[in-house]
Design a protein around this motif. Structure first.
Motif, mmCIF file in Angstrom:
data_model
loop_
_atom_site.group_PDB
_atom_site.id
_atom_site.type_symbol
_atom_site.label_atom_id
_atom_site.label_comp_id
_atom_site.label_asym_id
_atom_site.label_seq_id
_atom_site.Cartn_x
_atom_site.Cartn_y
_atom_site.Cartn_z
ATOM 1 N N LYS A 144 40.502 33.051 47.176
ATOM 2 C CA LYS A 144 40.961 33.471 48.445
ATOM 3 C C LYS A 144 40.274 32.015 49.380
ATOM 4 O O LYS A 144 39.084 31.627 49.360
ATOM 5 C CB LYS A 144 40.393 34.530 49.123
ATOM 6 N N ALA A 148 36.414 32.005 47.979
ATOM 7 C CA ALA A 148 35.956 33.151 47.456
ATOM 8 C C ALA A 148 36.683 33.335 46.138
ATOM 9 O O ALA A 148 38.023 33.329 46.194
ATOM 10 C CB ALA A 148 36.109 34.102 48.536
ATOM 11 N N TYR A 150 37.369 36.296 43.077
ATOM 12 C CA TYR A 150 37.465 37.796 43.003
ATOM 13 C C TYR A 150 38.168 38.044 41.446
ATOM 14 O O TYR A 150 39.123 37.473 41.384
ATOM 15 C CB TYR A 150 38.443 38.538 43.904
ATOM 16 N N TYR A 152 39.838 41.024 38.823
ATOM 17 C CA TYR A 152 40.459 42.344 38.840
ATOM 18 C C TYR A 152 40.640 42.362 37.348
ATOM 19 O O TYR A 152 41.088 41.783 36.604
ATOM 20 C CB TYR A 152 41.686 42.126 39.573
ATOM 21 N N LEU A 197 31.379 33.673 41.794
ATOM 22 C CA LEU A 197 32.116 34.877 41.466
ATOM 23 C C LEU A 197 31.595 35.849 42.655
ATOM 24 O O LEU A 197 30.354 36.105 42.878
ATOM 25 C CB LEU A 197 31.528 35.855 40.409
ATOM 26 N N ASP A 198 32.454 36.186 43.782
ATOM 27 C CA ASP A 198 31.955 36.894 44.660
ATOM 28 C C ASP A 198 32.371 38.547 44.829
ATOM 29 O O ASP A 198 32.032 39.095 45.626
ATOM 30 C CB ASP A 198 32.894 36.284 45.789
ATOM 31 N N GLY A 199 33.065 39.044 43.723
ATOM 32 C CA GLY A 199 33.467 40.291 43.786
ATOM 33 C C GLY A 199 34.382 40.665 42.420
ATOM 34 O O GLY A 199 34.873 39.906 41.922
ATOM 35 N N MET A 200 34.012 41.786 42.139
ATOM 36 C CA MET A 200 34.915 42.320 40.650
ATOM 37 C C MET A 200 35.188 43.737 41.082
ATOM 38 O O MET A 200 34.587 44.632 41.614
ATOM 39 C CB MET A 200 33.771 42.163 39.551
ATOM 40 N N PHE A 201 36.656 43.926 40.465
ATOM 41 C CA PHE A 201 37.111 45.315 40.719
ATOM 42 C C PHE A 201 38.099 45.645 39.574
ATOM 43 O O PHE A 201 38.628 45.026 38.958
ATOM 44 C CB PHE A 201 38.223 45.225 41.976
ATOM 45 N N GLU A 216 35.265 49.055 43.165
ATOM 46 C CA GLU A 216 34.409 47.793 43.222
ATOM 47 C C GLU A 216 33.288 48.045 42.099
ATOM 48 O O GLU A 216 32.619 49.016 42.118
ATOM 49 C CB GLU A 216 33.727 47.342 44.502
#
Length: 274
Positions: A144, A148, A150, A152, A197-201, A216
């Motif tokens: 993003k 950032a 993310y 998935y 790595l700013d987030g995992m979903f 999340e």
């Protein structure tokens, strides 16, 4: 056979689903048998040993109808991949080309998206963790605004498992963290590849009613995944792991469906084969 059908349609499709699964196995894994599969994170240590160290032939194949179920998951993944390719083309190229008749479709000019958030998707890329001897394919990485990152992972689900995950009387999911450790494994590689790595979903899709839910997963599962695979490597250097409930197997009911059941020969094998 389907009732009153003059042609065995079910078996024809069973053969096709099995063929596609075998084709996918050859394309993705043939020549890479020495690697652990990232999708095996959180699995039974003995199963992983027979699969990737001993390279044993499966003796307890999955039921033929299961190939149809797995095929639906593959089709869903392919459809999502096409959706993100379309988005990338729309944002970065303005045109999407229809390869069936060589015509182009105008999907909007770059001016329309100039002031919007910029997201670029990477789909179904191979990743390798050399120090842990783990290899796999993540579903989706979204970057993003060029910064950032993310991660998935798409999981298809039937109504019963959906209810156990999200229903009013949902089960205690602390006993099963297979999906989270799998995602953490991909997270290790994604962080190395993209620098952050700013987030995992986990993205769940209900195959029965098309509901979608996003969960999340804490970044801490990246380090937990690393420890899981390090322990697997260390344990397998000493040979076939001992039977240990919670590790080998993770949950006893899983033995019944394990493709290496006859190699493993657990103490209750006669009961499992009834």
């Amino acid at each position: 056979m389907l009732k009153d059908s003059p042609v065995n349609i079910k078996e024809i499709y069973n053969d096709y689903a099995l063929f596609k699964r075998e084709q996918n196995r050859i394309n993705r894994y043939k020549g890479n048998e020495d690697w652990y599969h990232a999708s095996g994170a959180g699995s039974c240590s003995r199963k992983l040993y027979y699969e990737s160290v001993e390279k044993a032939e499966p003796t307890n194949p999955i039921e033929r109808k299961s190939h149809r179920i797995l095929r639906l998951g593959t089709i869903l993944h392919d459809d999502f991949e096409e959706a993100f390719k379309l988005y990338n083309n729309k944002v970065y190229n303005s045109l999407v080309y229809n390869t069936s008749n060589n015509t182009s479709i105008n999907t909007g000019s770059k001016k329309e998206i100039k002031n919007k958030e910029k997201i670029q998707f990477h789909m179904e890329d191979e990743v390798k963790l050399e120090d842990l001897n783990v290899r796999g394919f993540y579903d989706l990485v979204a970057i993003k605004n060029d910064s950032a990152v993310y991660l998935y992972d798409l999981k298809s689900s039937a109504s019963y498992s959906w209810k156990m995950k999200f229903g009013r009387n949902k089960a205690n999911n602390e006993l099963s963290i297979h999906y989270e450790l799998q995602l953490g494994t991909y997270g290790l590689a994604v962080k190395e590849k993209f620098g952050s790595l700013d987030g995992m979903f986990l993205l769940f899709y209900n195959k029965d009613n098309s509901q979608m839910k996003q969960v999340e997963v804490p970044i801490s599962f990246v380090s937990r995944a690393y420890l899981f695979w390090k322990n697997i490597n260390d344990e397998h250097k000493m040979g076939v792991p001992m039977f240990r409930q919670g590790v080998s197997p993770v949950q006893s009911w899983q033995c019944r469906y394990c493709q290496f059941l006859d190699h493993c020969n657990p103490p209750n094998i006669k009961e499992l084969k009834k």
